[in-house]
Enzyme design. Structure first.
Site, PDB file in Angstrom:
ATOM      1  N   ARG A   1       4.256  -9.667  -9.749  1.00 10.86           N
ATOM      2  CA  ARG A   1       2.986  -9.016 -10.069  1.00 10.86           C
ATOM      3  C   ARG A   1       2.993  -7.616  -9.525  1.00 10.86           C
ATOM      4  NH1 ARG A   1      -2.634 -11.795  -8.560  1.00 10.86           N
ATOM      5  NH2 ARG A   1      -1.997 -11.190  -6.483  1.00 10.86           N
TER       6      ARG A   1
ATOM      7  N   THR B   1      -1.702  -2.983 -10.582  1.00 15.58           N
ATOM      8  CA  THR B   1      -2.324  -3.403 -11.847  1.00 15.58           C
ATOM      9  C   THR B   1      -2.506  -4.916 -11.933  1.00 15.58           C
ATOM     10  OG1 THR B   1      -0.191  -3.703 -12.937  1.00 15.58           O
ATOM     11  CG2 THR B   1      -1.152  -1.496 -13.039  1.00 15.58           C
TER      12      THR B   1
ATOM     13  N   ASP C   1       0.197 -15.186   0.386  1.00 18.55           N
ATOM     14  CA  ASP C   1       1.258 -14.885  -0.578  1.00 18.55           C
ATOM     15  C   ASP C   1       2.321 -15.970  -0.481  1.00 18.55           C
ATOM     16  OD1 ASP C   1       3.827 -13.854  -1.572  1.00 18.55           O
ATOM     17  OD2 ASP C   1       2.686 -12.033  -1.939  1.00 18.55           O
TER      18      ASP C   1
ATOM     19  N   ASP D   1       6.023 -14.847   0.156  1.00 19.00           N
ATOM     20  CA  ASP D   1       6.223 -14.366   1.533  1.00 19.00           C
ATOM     21  C   ASP D   1       6.220 -15.521   2.530  1.00 19.00           C
ATOM     22  OD1 ASP D   1       6.516 -11.736   0.823  1.00 19.00           O
ATOM     23  OD2 ASP D   1       4.418 -11.210   1.151  1.00 19.00           O
TER      24      ASP D   1
END
Ligand code: PRP
Ligand code: URA
Length: 209
Positions: free
Chosen positions: A104, A108, A200, A203
């Site tokens: 991603r 945006t 995340d 991560d």
């Protein structure tokens, strides 16, 4: 219209609860991604077609059931989907594996494709597309569109945590795809993260932040 299945099994809820804690270690988190994926896959594979097969037990001949055709394919969306695929392959080790690389764009939130490698006979297989997080739905939408462009029709999407925004986008764009969700969360924040979520996923699996 898509069928959307939100898991209510206590084991799934318990394990996702541990994953959400920020104190959970990378090692434990990684193992849980794989375990919860296995449990969701158990539900998502419930309606696979079966065929009769004659076999011999040590006592007598009999007819048993086996998964018809055994044409399964797991497709993780990189990076974070990889450990979900590991769990699924524990249950069906003969499944083929395809990979779709998407990330991603942080500004945006649009998905950017960087890799796609699928088994040659992928269009003949039942595809289990996996990614831990369904946030805006952009990544899953792009991955499914890519699979369909390659002639693939039978797609199920499995994720650990989803936001309502992502579910809506996905089911509108792909009403033919059934969606299996470990937990349905509240909303997306201004940065496109699922709330309460788990942060995340990539991560946390790879310890990159
Ligand atoms: C995460 C996640 C999904 C995507 C979901 O990946 O694993 O692929 O975000 O967000 P969306 O529904 O809004 O598209 P990320 O882009 O962080 O890439 P990574 O797995 O390489 O870390
Ligand atoms: N991707 C993640 O890994 N986590 C989120 O909450 C949203 C997108």
């Amino acid at each position: 219209m898509s069928n959307v299945y939100v898991m209510d099994h206590p084991l799934i809820q318990h394990k996702i609860g541990i994953m959400r804690k920020k104190s959970t270690s990378t090692k434990e988190f990684r193992a849980l991604v794989s375990e919860v994926a296995m449990l969701i896959y158990y539900e998502a594979s419930r309606n696979l077609p079966l065929a009769d097969k004659e076999i011999e037990t040590p006592i007598a001949k009999t007819v048993v059931k086996e998964i018809a055709g055994k044409k399964l394919c797991v497709v993780p969306i990189l990076r974070a989907g990889m450990h979900m695929a590991d769990g699924i392959l524990t249950l069906t080790p003969n499944a083929k594996v395809g990979h779709i690389g998407l990330y991603r764009d942080e500004k945006t939130l649009e998905p950017v494709e960087y890799f796609c490698k699928l088994p040659q006979d992928a269009s003949e297989r039942e595809i289990f597309l996996v990614d831990p997080m369904l946030a805006t739905g952009g990544s899953a939408d792009a991955a499914i569109t890519l699979l369909k462009r390659r002639g693939i029709k039978k797609i199920r999407f499995l994720c650990l945590i989803a936001a309502p925004e992502g579910v809506e986008k996905l089911t509108k764009a792909h009403p033919d795809v059934d969606v299996y969700i470990g937990a349905l969360d509240d909303h997306l924040n201004e940065k496109g993260y699922i709330v309460p979520g788990l942060g995340d996923a990539g991560d946390r699996i790879y310890g990159t932040k």
